[in-house]
Design a protein around this motif. Sequence first.
Motif, mmCIF file in Angstrom:
data_model
loop_
_atom_site.group_PDB
_atom_site.id
_atom_site.type_symbol
_atom_site.label_atom_id
_atom_site.label_comp_id
_atom_site.label_asym_id
_atom_site.label_seq_id
_atom_site.Cartn_x
_atom_site.Cartn_y
_atom_site.Cartn_z
ATOM 1 N N VAL A 359 0.892 -1.121 -0.117
ATOM 2 C CA VAL A 359 -0.070 -0.014 0.101
ATOM 3 C C VAL A 359 0.931 1.161 -0.135
ATOM 4 O O VAL A 359 0.641 2.240 -0.532
ATOM 5 C CB VAL A 359 -0.967 0.043 1.249
ATOM 6 N N VAL A 366 -5.000 2.460 4.265
ATOM 7 C CA VAL A 366 -5.919 1.523 4.748
ATOM 8 C C VAL A 366 -6.609 2.114 5.782
ATOM 9 O O VAL A 366 -5.792 2.363 7.107
ATOM 10 C CB VAL A 366 -5.255 0.264 4.924
ATOM 11 N N LEU A 390 -7.911 -8.195 0.446
ATOM 12 C CA LEU A 390 -6.806 -7.444 0.589
ATOM 13 C C LEU A 390 -5.690 -7.541 -0.677
ATOM 14 O O LEU A 390 -5.601 -6.393 -1.356
ATOM 15 C CB LEU A 390 -6.244 -6.994 1.812
ATOM 16 N N ALA A 393 -7.331 -6.317 -3.683
ATOM 17 C CA ALA A 393 -7.487 -4.666 -3.907
ATOM 18 C C ALA A 393 -6.178 -4.307 -4.270
ATOM 19 O O ALA A 393 -5.981 -3.227 -4.870
ATOM 20 C CB ALA A 393 -8.006 -4.358 -2.516
ATOM 21 N N ARG A 397 -5.247 -2.480 -8.550
ATOM 22 C CA ARG A 397 -5.488 -1.191 -8.266
ATOM 23 C C ARG A 397 -5.559 -0.321 -9.594
ATOM 24 O O ARG A 397 -5.005 -1.081 -10.537
ATOM 25 C CB ARG A 397 -4.633 -0.590 -7.361
ATOM 26 N N LEU A 403 -4.090 4.490 -3.850
ATOM 27 C CA LEU A 403 -4.772 3.420 -3.627
ATOM 28 C C LEU A 403 -5.474 3.725 -2.079
ATOM 29 O O LEU A 403 -4.887 4.399 -1.320
ATOM 30 C CB LEU A 403 -4.227 1.990 -3.491
ATOM 31 N N ARG A 404 -6.764 3.509 -2.135
ATOM 32 C CA ARG A 404 -7.595 3.700 -0.894
ATOM 33 C C ARG A 404 -8.220 2.323 -0.649
ATOM 34 O O ARG A 404 -9.130 2.006 -1.129
ATOM 35 C CB ARG A 404 -8.423 4.889 -1.005
ATOM 36 N N ILE A 405 -8.080 2.061 0.553
ATOM 37 C CA ILE A 405 -8.833 0.688 1.164
ATOM 38 C C ILE A 405 -9.501 0.987 2.418
ATOM 39 O O ILE A 405 -8.786 1.474 3.350
ATOM 40 C CB ILE A 405 -7.860 -0.524 1.208
ATOM 41 N N SER A 406 -10.792 0.493 2.419
ATOM 42 C CA SER A 406 -11.364 0.973 3.624
ATOM 43 C C SER A 406 -12.127 -0.648 4.307
ATOM 44 O O SER A 406 -12.630 -1.334 3.491
ATOM 45 C CB SER A 406 -12.633 1.873 3.433
ATOM 46 N N VAL A 421 -14.733 -4.904 2.791
ATOM 47 C CA VAL A 421 -13.565 -4.227 2.238
ATOM 48 C C VAL A 421 -13.910 -3.612 1.054
ATOM 49 O O VAL A 421 -14.311 -4.119 -0.098
ATOM 50 C CB VAL A 421 -12.605 -5.556 2.043
ATOM 51 N N GLU A 422 -13.703 -2.243 1.073
ATOM 52 C CA GLU A 422 -13.920 -1.371 -0.097
ATOM 53 C C GLU A 422 -12.804 -0.905 -0.719
ATOM 54 O O GLU A 422 -11.798 -0.551 0.096
ATOM 55 C CB GLU A 422 -14.790 -0.288 0.444
ATOM 56 N N ASP A 423 -12.624 -0.796 -1.993
ATOM 57 C CA ASP A 423 -11.343 -0.249 -2.636
ATOM 58 C C ASP A 423 -11.726 0.655 -3.555
ATOM 59 O O ASP A 423 -12.976 0.917 -3.962
ATOM 60 C CB ASP A 423 -10.481 -1.189 -2.984
#
Length: 498
Positions: A359, A366, A390, A393, A397, A403-406, A421-423
Amino acid sequence: MPISRGSFIVSTLLLLLLGLVALAGVVASNVWLVQRTQSLVVEVQQMRRLRAATVDFRSLLQDLETGQRGYLLTSDPTYLTPFRAAMQKLPAQIETFERAAQVDPVARQLAPDLIATAKAKMAELQQTVDLTEAGQLAQAVDIVRGDTGKELMDRARDAFAAIIEQAEKRLLAINAEQASSANALWWVSVGGGLLVLAVTVAGMATIFVYLRQLAATRREIEELNASLEERVRERTFELGRANDEIQRFAYIVTHDLRAPLVNIMGFTSELEQSVATLQGFVDRHDGDENTPDLEAVRLAAREDLPEALGFIRSSTRKMDGLINAILKLSREGRRVTKPERIDLPALLNNSAAAIQHQVTEAQGEVTIDARVPSLVADRLSVEQIIGNLLDNAVKYRRRDEPLRISIRATTRPGGLVDIAVEDNGRGIDPGDHERVFELFRRSGPQDQPGEGIGLAHVRTMARNLGGDISLKSTFGQGSVFTLSLPAYPRAVAGSVAA
């Protein structure tokens, strides 16, 4: 005939409505009859007051006449005592009578003439008494002997009698009406009570029949459930046995496939060595006279054979990867899950830390929002699912933005835990949302290594845990994978310490 739920509700509502109408009718009738009785009681009181006022009026007028006659006959002043007392009371009694007479039309009609007659009689009597007191007894007697006083008294007596008779008649009529009202009240109360009782009995009978029907249905359902549970156990056992056979078959097949694959890979290595020897020979005779055969050998040694071996090597590596993937799925299916209490925030933080270097290289971040402190599940399966999501994600990408992962963990009704898990990666075309969970199927450009088993493996593990995984994605904008798991699986909720 069985009572359906709809007919039971309709019949119950109709009976309730009928009961309410009957009760309302009884109450309304009772209220009307009571009000009527109260009005009759008031009228009785009024007629009794009229009769009493008339009788008292007549008595005072008679007392007045009696005292006057006694005094004229005896000249004894003691007869003037009742005379004067009656004369003093009469004005007030006339007013009382006049008020009482307003409640009856006959009395109201006769009252003015009666009062005038009484006052005339009073004046005549007072005149005779005054003449006698003045020593003019003869003149007073002459007045008495005339017909004026007698006519006035007779007319007054007739009026008194008519008013009293009217009052008596009205009282008798009121008594009859009261008796009729009481009788009607009795019949309304009894009839309404019987109707309400009948409606209540009918409603209770309907409810009783329906409850008996429900009880019979429940017994049938329990019997069916008992047999169904047995059938489910048998079918589960059969499915488990079939699944074991499939897994053994997959293991045997992949094991048997590996043997010829190993041979192919071995012979490929030997061919590569032979090609290397052939290339060395060609290189040593590179300056010799060219012949068609020698040129063909050079072409085969330097281009055709290396290209063919490259294709073989690539295909065997791919086949080896597929066999390893099948073996992995087979071993995962045979692995016994071990539910335990998991510190979910710690697990998510550890999974995020495992990809943090990738990341950071993508200039991303994250974020974790874990609102669920813990859940009971197989730790290894949950770690593998989150890790795979993950990894995807990061792998898929977009290269044109950071990159943004939530990661979010929330609870929802039904004792479920959602881990999303959102990307902001490539996203997945709507037509591929279900296809990406199929074995050996991939979506989008194939510019990343993989065999297409990751998400299939993820769904298998999620369902083994009693949950599932879903996808929401917009092509070119990112994806949200949501893992839904029971917080406390029924099979282990009683064995895991709270």
